[in-house]
Design a protein around this motif. Sequence first.
Motif, PDB file in Angstrom:
ATOM      1  N   THR A  82       0.860  -1.182   0.000  1.00  0.00           N
ATOM      2  CA  THR A  82       0.000   0.000   0.000  1.00  0.00           C
ATOM      3  C   THR A  82       0.900   1.236   0.000  1.00  0.00           C
ATOM      4  O   THR A  82       1.888   1.278   0.736  1.00  0.00           O
ATOM      5  CB  THR A  82      -0.911   0.007   1.239  1.00  0.00           C
ATOM      6  OG1 THR A  82      -1.800  -1.117   1.146  1.00  0.00           O
ATOM      7  CG2 THR A  82      -1.729   1.280   1.342  1.00  0.00           C
ATOM      8  N   GLU A 119      -4.026   1.450  -2.824  1.00  0.00           N
ATOM      9  CA  GLU A 119      -4.373   0.475  -1.787  1.00  0.00           C
ATOM     10  C   GLU A 119      -3.877  -0.891  -2.207  1.00  0.00           C
ATOM     11  O   GLU A 119      -4.192  -1.387  -3.284  1.00  0.00           O
ATOM     12  CB  GLU A 119      -5.882   0.433  -1.523  1.00  0.00           C
ATOM     13  CG  GLU A 119      -6.205  -0.434  -0.316  1.00  0.00           C
ATOM     14  CD  GLU A 119      -7.594  -0.200   0.273  1.00  0.00           C
ATOM     15  OE1 GLU A 119      -8.328  -1.180   0.394  1.00  0.00           O
ATOM     16  OE2 GLU A 119      -7.913   0.950   0.605  1.00  0.00           O
ATOM     17  N   ILE A 145      -4.283   7.702   0.804  1.00  0.00           N
ATOM     18  CA  ILE A 145      -3.933   6.451   0.119  1.00  0.00           C
ATOM     19  C   ILE A 145      -3.690   6.746  -1.360  1.00  0.00           C
ATOM     20  O   ILE A 145      -4.578   7.216  -2.066  1.00  0.00           O
ATOM     21  CB  ILE A 145      -5.059   5.399   0.260  1.00  0.00           C
ATOM     22  CG1 ILE A 145      -5.341   5.095   1.735  1.00  0.00           C
ATOM     23  CG2 ILE A 145      -4.705   4.126  -0.512  1.00  0.00           C
ATOM     24  CD1 ILE A 145      -4.410   4.143   2.422  1.00  0.00           C
TER      25      ILE A 145
END
Length: 198
Positions: free
Chosen positions: A173, A187, A184
Amino acid sequence: MKVKCDKRGIEKAIGVINHGGIAVYPTDTVYGIGCNPYDNEAVKKIYDIKSRDSSKPLPVLTYSTEIAEKIVDIDDFTKKIVSKFWPGQLTIILKLIDDDLKKSLLLNEKIAIRVPNHKCTLEILKGCNFLVGTSANISGHPSFTNPDECVRNLENYDIFVDGGTITSKAESTIIEIENEKINIIREGSLTKEEILEG
């Protein structure tokens, strides 16, 4: 040249990397391909082997948070996160403070960096401190967890360190932290919730 993830194989891999060569190696996520990130010519070869657009920056692997701090700025909030997830499947985009790396990797202010949780890779990193850490595949194609498939689909590297089949849910990630807020970027095996829960 193909070697095992043993003392002799690791020593050979370190020698190849430190002399400008390209190594394919196992990580805790997928097979990676890398070189000395300070070596301009070797970095160019990685882009060629992967048919990767040179505008896409290459991430770097290192052995520990202490070594990472030689090239990136890690604030207290980020330190709390890396203390939980390094070594592990978390890549963090951080401020790069090493001007030589900015030149060799064609970077501006930031770099993606990770400490992988794989004994073999960590032993290699002990001998070279930093290693380009991108997946060993042609750009746009799936990454490999099986060494035989990786060997069949990739060429022009100097040494292949065979660590057997990698059992992993996904690639790492990738996150970026701004004002103590986690964004993020990709992911992978870790979710945002897992990172926040720690």
